[in-house]
Design a protein around this motif. Structure first.
Motif, PDB file in Angstrom:
ATOM      1  N   TRP A 124     -65.577 -75.564 -44.871  1.00 12.89           N
ATOM      2  CA  TRP A 124     -66.330 -76.717 -45.379  1.00 12.89           C
ATOM      3  C   TRP A 124     -66.842 -76.440 -46.784  1.00 12.89           C
ATOM      4  O   TRP A 124     -66.737 -77.296 -47.669  1.00 12.89           O
ATOM      5  CB  TRP A 124     -67.489 -77.059 -44.444  1.00 12.89           C
ATOM      6  CG  TRP A 124     -68.288 -78.221 -44.944  1.00 12.89           C
ATOM      7  CD1 TRP A 124     -67.965 -79.543 -44.828  1.00 12.89           C
ATOM      8  CD2 TRP A 124     -69.527 -78.176 -45.652  1.00 12.89           C
ATOM      9  NE1 TRP A 124     -68.928 -80.323 -45.429  1.00 12.89           N
ATOM     10  CE2 TRP A 124     -69.907 -79.490 -45.944  1.00 12.89           C
ATOM     11  CE3 TRP A 124     -70.353 -77.134 -46.072  1.00 12.89           C
ATOM     12  CZ2 TRP A 124     -71.070 -79.815 -46.620  1.00 12.89           C
ATOM     13  CZ3 TRP A 124     -71.526 -77.456 -46.758  1.00 12.89           C
ATOM     14  CH2 TRP A 124     -71.865 -78.769 -47.020  1.00 12.89           C
ATOM     15  N   ARG A 157     -69.893 -81.044 -41.730  1.00 15.83           N
ATOM     16  CA  ARG A 157     -68.572 -81.658 -41.890  1.00 15.83           C
ATOM     17  C   ARG A 157     -68.658 -83.186 -41.868  1.00 15.83           C
ATOM     18  O   ARG A 157     -67.851 -83.860 -42.489  1.00 15.83           O
ATOM     19  CB  ARG A 157     -67.623 -81.193 -40.782  1.00 15.83           C
ATOM     20  CG  ARG A 157     -67.125 -79.791 -40.955  1.00 15.83           C
ATOM     21  CD  ARG A 157     -66.155 -79.444 -39.843  1.00 15.83           C
ATOM     22  NE  ARG A 157     -65.724 -78.065 -39.952  1.00 15.83           N
ATOM     23  CZ  ARG A 157     -65.518 -77.270 -38.923  1.00 15.83           C
ATOM     24  NH1 ARG A 157     -65.674 -77.708 -37.691  1.00 15.83           N
ATOM     25  NH2 ARG A 157     -65.127 -76.025 -39.111  1.00 15.83           N
ATOM     26  N   TRP A 167     -75.700 -71.621 -51.670  1.00 15.94           N
ATOM     27  CA  TRP A 167     -75.447 -70.697 -50.568  1.00 15.94           C
ATOM     28  C   TRP A 167     -75.998 -69.339 -50.985  1.00 15.94           C
ATOM     29  O   TRP A 167     -75.434 -68.665 -51.832  1.00 15.94           O
ATOM     30  CB  TRP A 167     -73.943 -70.619 -50.289  1.00 15.94           C
ATOM     31  CG  TRP A 167     -73.630 -69.805 -49.079  1.00 15.94           C
ATOM     32  CD1 TRP A 167     -73.280 -68.486 -49.046  1.00 15.94           C
ATOM     33  CD2 TRP A 167     -73.670 -70.237 -47.732  1.00 15.94           C
ATOM     34  NE1 TRP A 167     -73.094 -68.074 -47.761  1.00 15.94           N
ATOM     35  CE2 TRP A 167     -73.331 -69.134 -46.931  1.00 15.94           C
ATOM     36  CE3 TRP A 167     -73.980 -71.451 -47.117  1.00 15.94           C
ATOM     37  CZ2 TRP A 167     -73.266 -69.210 -45.549  1.00 15.94           C
ATOM     38  CZ3 TRP A 167     -73.916 -71.520 -45.740  1.00 15.94           C
ATOM     39  CH2 TRP A 167     -73.573 -70.417 -44.974  1.00 15.94           C
ATOM     40  N   GLU A 221     -71.878 -73.566 -34.642  1.00 18.25           N
ATOM     41  CA  GLU A 221     -70.868 -74.630 -34.690  1.00 18.25           C
ATOM     42  C   GLU A 221     -71.508 -76.009 -34.798  1.00 18.25           C
ATOM     43  O   GLU A 221     -70.942 -76.914 -35.423  1.00 18.25           O
ATOM     44  CB  GLU A 221     -69.954 -74.559 -33.468  1.00 18.25           C
ATOM     45  CG  GLU A 221     -68.777 -75.506 -33.534  1.00 18.25           C
ATOM     46  CD  GLU A 221     -67.878 -75.327 -34.754  1.00 18.25           C
ATOM     47  OE1 GLU A 221     -67.434 -76.350 -35.322  1.00 18.25           O
ATOM     48  OE2 GLU A 221     -67.610 -74.179 -35.145  1.00 18.25           O
ATOM     49  N   GLY A 224     -73.371 -68.974 -41.003  1.00 16.27           N
ATOM     50  CA  GLY A 224     -72.418 -70.050 -40.759  1.00 16.27           C
ATOM     51  C   GLY A 224     -71.762 -69.975 -39.400  1.00 16.27           C
ATOM     52  O   GLY A 224     -70.660 -70.464 -39.201  1.00 16.27           O
ATOM     53  N   ASN A 225     -72.447 -69.365 -38.433  1.00 19.61           N
ATOM     54  CA  ASN A 225     -71.876 -69.175 -37.101  1.00 19.61           C
ATOM     55  C   ASN A 225     -72.232 -70.273 -36.109  1.00 19.61           C
ATOM     56  O   ASN A 225     -71.646 -70.340 -35.040  1.00 19.61           O
ATOM     57  CB  ASN A 225     -72.339 -67.829 -36.522  1.00 19.61           C
ATOM     58  CG  ASN A 225     -71.864 -66.676 -37.359  1.00 19.61           C
ATOM     59  OD1 ASN A 225     -70.699 -66.578 -37.678  1.00 19.61           O
ATOM     60  ND2 ASN A 225     -72.780 -65.806 -37.739  1.00 19.61           N
ATOM     61  N   THR A 258     -66.682 -67.309 -41.827  1.00 20.15           N
ATOM     62  CA  THR A 258     -66.794 -68.076 -40.586  1.00 20.15           C
ATOM     63  C   THR A 258     -66.300 -69.499 -40.843  1.00 20.15           C
ATOM     64  O   THR A 258     -65.852 -69.825 -41.939  1.00 20.15           O
ATOM     65  CB  THR A 258     -68.263 -68.107 -40.118  1.00 20.15           C
ATOM     66  OG1 THR A 258     -69.056 -68.683 -41.161  1.00 20.15           O
ATOM     67  CG2 THR A 258     -68.763 -66.715 -39.812  1.00 20.15           C
ATOM     68  N   ALA A 259     -66.424 -70.346 -39.827  1.00 19.22           N
ATOM     69  CA  ALA A 259     -65.933 -71.724 -39.924  1.00 19.22           C
ATOM     70  C   ALA A 259     -66.577 -72.502 -41.072  1.00 19.22           C
ATOM     71  O   ALA A 259     -65.957 -73.402 -41.628  1.00 19.22           O
ATOM     72  CB  ALA A 259     -66.173 -72.444 -38.604  1.00 19.22           C
ATOM     73  N   ILE A 260     -67.780 -72.154 -41.430  1.00 20.17           N
ATOM     74  CA  ILE A 260     -68.451 -72.900 -42.494  1.00 20.17           C
ATOM     75  C   ILE A 260     -67.777 -72.688 -43.851  1.00 20.17           C
ATOM     76  O   ILE A 260     -67.874 -73.528 -44.739  1.00 20.17           O
ATOM     77  CB  ILE A 260     -69.951 -72.568 -42.557  1.00 20.17           C
ATOM     78  CG1 ILE A 260     -70.694 -73.699 -43.253  1.00 20.17           C
ATOM     79  CG2 ILE A 260     -70.202 -71.234 -43.235  1.00 20.17           C
ATOM     80  CD1 ILE A 260     -72.186 -73.676 -43.074  1.00 20.17           C
ATOM     81  N   VAL A 262     -72.289 -76.499 -38.446  1.00 20.17           N
ATOM     82  CA  VAL A 262     -71.028 -76.666 -39.164  1.00 20.17           C
ATOM     83  C   VAL A 262     -70.497 -78.086 -38.941  1.00 20.17           C
ATOM     84  O   VAL A 262     -70.088 -78.773 -39.887  1.00 20.17           O
ATOM     85  CB  VAL A 262     -69.989 -75.613 -38.725  1.00 20.17           C
ATOM     86  CG1 VAL A 262     -68.628 -75.903 -39.327  1.00 20.17           C
ATOM     87  CG2 VAL A 262     -70.457 -74.215 -39.108  1.00 20.17           C
ATOM     88  N   GLN A 263     -70.528 -78.568 -37.709  1.00 16.04           N
ATOM     89  CA  GLN A 263     -70.052 -79.917 -37.400  1.00 16.04           C
ATOM     90  C   GLN A 263     -70.894 -80.966 -38.114  1.00 16.04           C
ATOM     91  O   GLN A 263     -70.360 -81.930 -38.665  1.00 16.04           O
ATOM     92  CB  GLN A 263     -70.055 -80.157 -35.888  1.00 16.04           C
ATOM     93  CG  GLN A 263     -69.461 -81.487 -35.494  1.00 16.04           C
ATOM     94  CD  GLN A 263     -68.005 -81.614 -35.906  1.00 16.04           C
ATOM     95  OE1 GLN A 263     -67.246 -80.644 -35.864  1.00 16.04           O
ATOM     96  NE2 GLN A 263     -67.597 -82.801 -36.311  1.00 16.04           N
TER      97      GLN A 263
END
Length: 93
Positions: A49, A23, A36, A16, A13-14, A44-46, A19-20
């Motif tokens: 979400w 989203r 998953w 970006e 999930g690194n 991470t950022a994911i 991830v965007q």
């Protein structure tokens, strides 16, 4: 978009960009849910979400090679042929 889902295997999930993209998916975009597959929940950022999705299933499996063997067995897939792989190695040498 009926019948679609997503299986993420070994992703940290690194990225970006990914991830965007996720989203920006509408909530109905993955009616079959998201699986998953990883030895741990991402930090991470994911993760933000994933936490917003009602249809995420975490499959705790950390060994990618073992998972591939299990899938090969379950789907009765043949072993890979060595010739294409050998051509790559021969071309490299």
């Amino acid at each position: 978009m009926s019948g679609r889902g997503l299986v993420s295997i070994g992703c940290g999930g690194n990225d970006e960009g990914i991830v965007q993209m996720l989203r920006e998916l509408p909530e109905y975009a993955l009616p079959q849910g998201l699986y998953w597959v990883s030895n741990e929940w991402p930090a991470t950022a994911i993760a933000d979400w994933l936490d917003t999705r009602p249809d995420v299933t975490w499959v705790a499996m950390g060994d990618f090679d073992e998972l591939m063997l299990l899938m090969r067995d379950d789907f009765n897939l043949p072993h890979p042929k060595i010739e294409p792989i050998q051509e790559v190695f021969d071309g490299y040498r």
